[in-house]
Design a protein around this motif. Structure first.
Motif, mmCIF file in Angstrom:
data_model
loop_
_atom_site.group_PDB
_atom_site.id
_atom_site.type_symbol
_atom_site.label_atom_id
_atom_site.label_comp_id
_atom_site.label_asym_id
_atom_site.label_seq_id
_atom_site.Cartn_x
_atom_site.Cartn_y
_atom_site.Cartn_z
ATOM 1 N N ARG A 8 0.760 -1.245 -0.082
ATOM 2 C CA ARG A 8 -0.048 -0.069 -0.006
ATOM 3 C C ARG A 8 0.862 1.230 0.108
ATOM 4 O O ARG A 8 0.506 2.086 -0.607
ATOM 5 C CB ARG A 8 -1.103 -0.093 1.249
ATOM 6 N N LEU A 9 1.948 1.422 0.679
ATOM 7 C CA LEU A 9 2.912 2.302 0.759
ATOM 8 C C LEU A 9 3.533 2.651 -0.595
ATOM 9 O O LEU A 9 3.829 3.680 -1.028
ATOM 10 C CB LEU A 9 3.839 2.262 1.873
ATOM 11 N N ALA A 10 3.784 1.512 -1.179
ATOM 12 C CA ALA A 10 4.557 1.530 -2.541
ATOM 13 C C ALA A 10 3.479 2.100 -3.574
ATOM 14 O O ALA A 10 3.939 3.102 -4.631
ATOM 15 C CB ALA A 10 4.905 0.208 -3.000
ATOM 16 N N PHE A 11 2.404 1.615 -3.441
ATOM 17 C CA PHE A 11 1.387 2.129 -4.152
ATOM 18 C C PHE A 11 1.003 3.745 -4.002
ATOM 19 O O PHE A 11 0.629 4.405 -4.977
ATOM 20 C CB PHE A 11 0.138 1.392 -4.357
ATOM 21 N N LYS A 12 1.120 4.188 -2.669
ATOM 22 C CA LYS A 12 0.759 5.409 -2.275
ATOM 23 C C LYS A 12 1.760 6.520 -3.136
ATOM 24 O O LYS A 12 1.676 7.301 -3.647
ATOM 25 C CB LYS A 12 0.576 5.599 -0.780
ATOM 26 N N GLN A 13 3.076 5.914 -2.841
ATOM 27 C CA GLN A 13 4.108 6.801 -3.641
ATOM 28 C C GLN A 13 4.165 6.815 -5.015
ATOM 29 O O GLN A 13 4.288 7.922 -5.640
ATOM 30 C CB GLN A 13 5.633 6.006 -3.081
#
Length: 805
Positions: A430-435
């Motif tokens: 989720r963090l990678a997709f947010k970035q």
């Protein structure tokens, strides 16, 4: 020093059998069995395996057999590849190879333990050969054992040991002495034979030592048995041929300290402005890595940064560079760039449990229900309509309507599971997709590009993760076997629909597949739900913690394998042995191997993974049952305990063996040998020893495992491959930054872009890039020297050590 050997191969066989399958062996260990292709003269498997091998493996063998549901399977032929043959070409083997006939005298396995001495007295020279024992011999009798004896030849003389009945693990402990006869120095040859009361004896293998070895350093220890020297007879294609793709990757892994400077450069790369970077290790790798190497490299880099707690910054670095170079948003992440491959491998490594939770229930239904579904009129089989319904006259419309109902019946739960999985998606994903979402939105802020930030994420999650897993479930461990043709077609239709949803309907009604139109209403309804799901997915707080290394890709408590096995019933000592195996459901995590009567049963028994000392196959003759394995455990200084488990087939056996071996890999005090039999009737069925506490008679295979997503992290092995890839671009790096920055020596488009960018760079930036390049070249030179030093030490050890070991 550590060394890891990896082997990947993809067999595409063709044979003259009717129900063919292929077995793959590494030395004496069966590592894989393909599915049987029924009623086929030209079977296609397309199965791919990665096998972690021990350092001393010798050969790889492929056996093609014809499955017989009544009697014994017939061996059609084999291909044997020595280690030298596989490594002759750095690219490996990729060709059709004719099958050879299977010669019983060439099918040898196992080792023999000898202690040879050259003595001299008043009568002349004497050779004393102490024949101690042998292990893992080939079974030559119908009972699955042999009756072995040894025959020793020296010059014109020969002597034999006694024959030990019904064992593949004989203990002779006999000394044979032979006197030297006049003439030229003679070699020592030791042959093993299976004694037969009727007919001729069967050959079990041999070892031979030339005169110079006997003179300089008499052999002592374990030696691998070899067949009689003869060229493997090529059948000329009369038995068929096998299409093989085999690649061996072998490297020397240095102690961790040697890699620290390169590791620091890699970690620093992701913390610098990605847009200005041209000379860091990551920039060089991105520019120069091509083809198949790019996916392997992406996997290594993702594992490396995961282990350092910097996977998020690493992916952000690559995606920012990719987004910066993209002018047309429709082409964003559509190529197989390092950024695309890294994100793809990251999802597989981190998100596999999540993928299983979301897709496995529906995939299981598709396989079990075997419904006929088809929307393409050119592929419809109207004769199958009666399997769908007995009403009405068979017609294309009938088939299409019934198939549409079935497809939406599967797609509905798939979409429901995906859009409802926000809370189950791993935080790192989720963090990678947010970035990624923020980066793309900043690069393409225009209203007409509103969907680009969604497409960037769905392009990875739907097109490179969910859709491929639906299409080929076996490659994502969702199924043990490939789908049959009918189920495969159903999965293809489902994957196409999920792909259309991931594209947010941008290509609906376009292209050649207009027959998908009946599904469009359902797909359009799903797209708005998917947009909302993606908004929720990137609505996450928190950052990855740098500097918190991970020991494994999955938490110790995560279940990496589960399923039903048959467990041998525990019995009190002193009672008669009864071979009772009870069905139990097992769960394996990094912490425990637990089991109960069923998945819903509340009471569980468990075995701590930290207590496991060996995980090995059990001879079929031990319990008169196939596919049995043993888990040998020991708690502290207590007595060892063995748990016997039976699997339903050889593939399930290999998967459990591999999973248990990898889970217990960090354990100290692993056993070097164990018993492949069982202790019954007051003796071991394998070596016939009467002491229950007798030392193991067969060496263990803890290093032989199948590679998959749950493999533990190995930073040293990962960075060694990165170093090898950087060496390929070292000369270009020198030309580009140290000799003349205006010279473009690379034929690749990315390199041309890098050179043009350098020509316009300001002097300060150019100076920083040259300094970074010089530092990287210095680190690579230091690693070169370290490898040379270790190689010299190894050569010295070989020169000083005993010959033949």
């Amino acid at each position: 020093m550590e060394m890891e050997t990896l082997l990947g191969f993809t067999p595409w066989p063709r044979s003259g059998s009717s129900d063919p399958y292929c077995i793959v062996k590494v030395d004496d260990e069966v590592v894989a069995r393909t599915a049987t292709v029924w009623r086929s003269l030209s079977p296609f498997w397309g199965e791919e395996y990665t096998v972690h091998l021990p350092l001393d493996f010798h050969h790889l063998a492929f056996y093609v057999l014809d499955e017989d549901t009544v009697g014994h399977d017939d061996i059609i032929g084999k291909i044997s590849l020595s280690r030298e043959a596989i490594t002759a070409d750095p690219r490996g083997i990729d060709s059709w190879i004719n099958l050879s006939r299977v010669d019983p005298d060439a099918e040898v396995q196992g080792e023999i333990c000898l202690d040879v001495q050259m003595l001299e007295d008043t009568r002349g020279r004497c050779l004393r050969c102490h024949v101690l024992q042998a292990r893992d011999l080939a079974p030559r009798d119908i009972t699955g054992t042999s009756d072995p004896f040894a025959r020793v030849f020296w010059g014109s003389q020969s002597l034999e040991t006694s024959t030990i009945k019904k064992t593949r693990f004989p203990h002779w402990d006999e000394v044979l002495e032979l006197r030297e006869m006049p003439g030229a120095p003679a070699p020592l040859r030791v042959e093993l034979w299976d004694w037969d009361m009727v007919g001729k004896n069967d050959f079990l293998g041999m070892v031979e030592f030339p005169p110079q070895v006997l003179q300089q350093n008499a052999p002592s220890g374990w030696f691998r048995l070899l067949p009689f020297p003869r060229a493997e007879e090529d059948s000329g294609g009369t038995l068929g041929a096998l299409r093989l793709k085999v690649r061996l990757s072998e490297d020397r892994i240095l102690p961790s300290g040697y890699y620290q400077p390169l590791m620091e450069l890699l970690m620093a790369s992701v913390l610098e402005p990605a847009e200005e970077d041209a000379a860091s290790p990551l920039a060089v790798l991105e520019e120069l890595t091509l083809g198949d190497c790019r996916q392997d490299l992406a996997t290594k880099l993702v594992k490396l940064f995961l282990g350092k707690g910097l996977a998020g910054p690493f992916l952000d670095y690559l995606t920012r560079r990719e987004v910066m170079r993209t002018t047309d948003p429709n082409t964003l992440f559509r190529s197989n760039s390092l950024a695309s491959k890294a994100m793809e491998q990251f999802m597989k490594l981190v998100g596999m449990p999540y993928l299983h939770e979301v897709l496995k229930p529906v995939i299981t239904r598709v396989f079990e229900e075997k419904k006929y579904m088809e929307l393409d009129p050119c592929k419809m089989d109207l004769g199958r309509t009666r399997r769908i319904s007995f009403k009405g006259t068979p017609s294309e419309e009938h088939v299409r309507d019934a198939s549409l109902g079935l497809l939406t019946g599967y797609l509905g739960p798939i979409v429901d599971a995906i859009v409802g999985s926000v809370g189950r998606c791993p935080p790192a994903m989720r963090l990678a997709f947010k970035q990624l979402h923020q980066c793309v939105e900043k690069r393409f802020p225009q209203a007409e590009h509103e969907d680009v930030k969604y497409l960037a994420i769905s392009g990875f999650l739907f097109l490179r993760f969910f859709a491929p897993a639906i299409l080929t479930p076996k490659l994502f461990d969702l199924r043990d076997q490939h789908a049959d043709p009918q189920t495969s077609r159903s999965l293809l239709l489902l994957a196409k629909a999920v792909q259309s949803i991931g594209n947010l309907g941008q290509q609906l009604g376009q292209g050649k597949e207009l027959w998908m139109a009946p599904l469009h209403p359902f797909l359009l309804q799903s797209i708005s739900r998917v947009r909302h799901f993606l908004d929720q997915l990137v609505d996450v707080d928190g950052e990855e913690e740098a500097g918190s290394p991970a020991r494994a890709l999955v938490a110790p408590s995560v279940i990496v394998r589960e399923g039903y096995l048959l467990k041998r019933k525990e019995e009190p000592a002193g009672l008669a042995t009864r071979f009772a195996f009870k069905k139990r459901y097992f769960w394996l995590s990094g912490e425990t191997l637990s089991y109960s009567k069923s998945p819903e049963w509340q009471m569980r028994s468990s075995i701590p993974v930290s207590h496991i000392r060996a995980v090995e196959r059990v001879d079929e003759g031990a319990f008169q049952l196939p596919h049995v394995m043993q888990v040998v455990t020991q708690a502290g200084a207590g007595a060892p305990h063995t748990t016997y488990l039976q699997c339903k087939n050889v593939n399930e056996l290999n998967q459990w063996l591999s999973a248990l071996r990898k889970a217990s890999a960090p354990n100290p005090d692993k056993l070097a040998a164990c018993h492949p039999g069982a202790f019954r009737s007051s003796r071991w069925t394998c070596c016939l020893r009467a002491e229950r506490s007798a030392a193991g008679c067969s060496r263990t295979h803890s290093a032989v495992t199948l590679g998959d997503w749950s493999d533990p992290l190995d930073p040293d092995a990962e960075i060694q491959m990165v170093y090898r890839q950087l060496l390929l671009g070292r000369d270009q790096l020198r030309i580009k930054f140290q000799e003349d920055p205006s010279i473009d020596s690379s034929p690749e488009a990315d390199t041309e872009k890098g050179s043009r960018a350098m020509e316009g760079a300001c002097p300060d930036a150019l100076a920083q890039q040259r300094a970074a390049a010089a530092r990287l070249l210095e680190v690579l030179a230091d690693l070169d020297r370290a490898h040379e030093e270790f190689q010299q030490r190894e050569q010295q050890k070989v020169a000083l050590g005993p010959l033949g070991h």
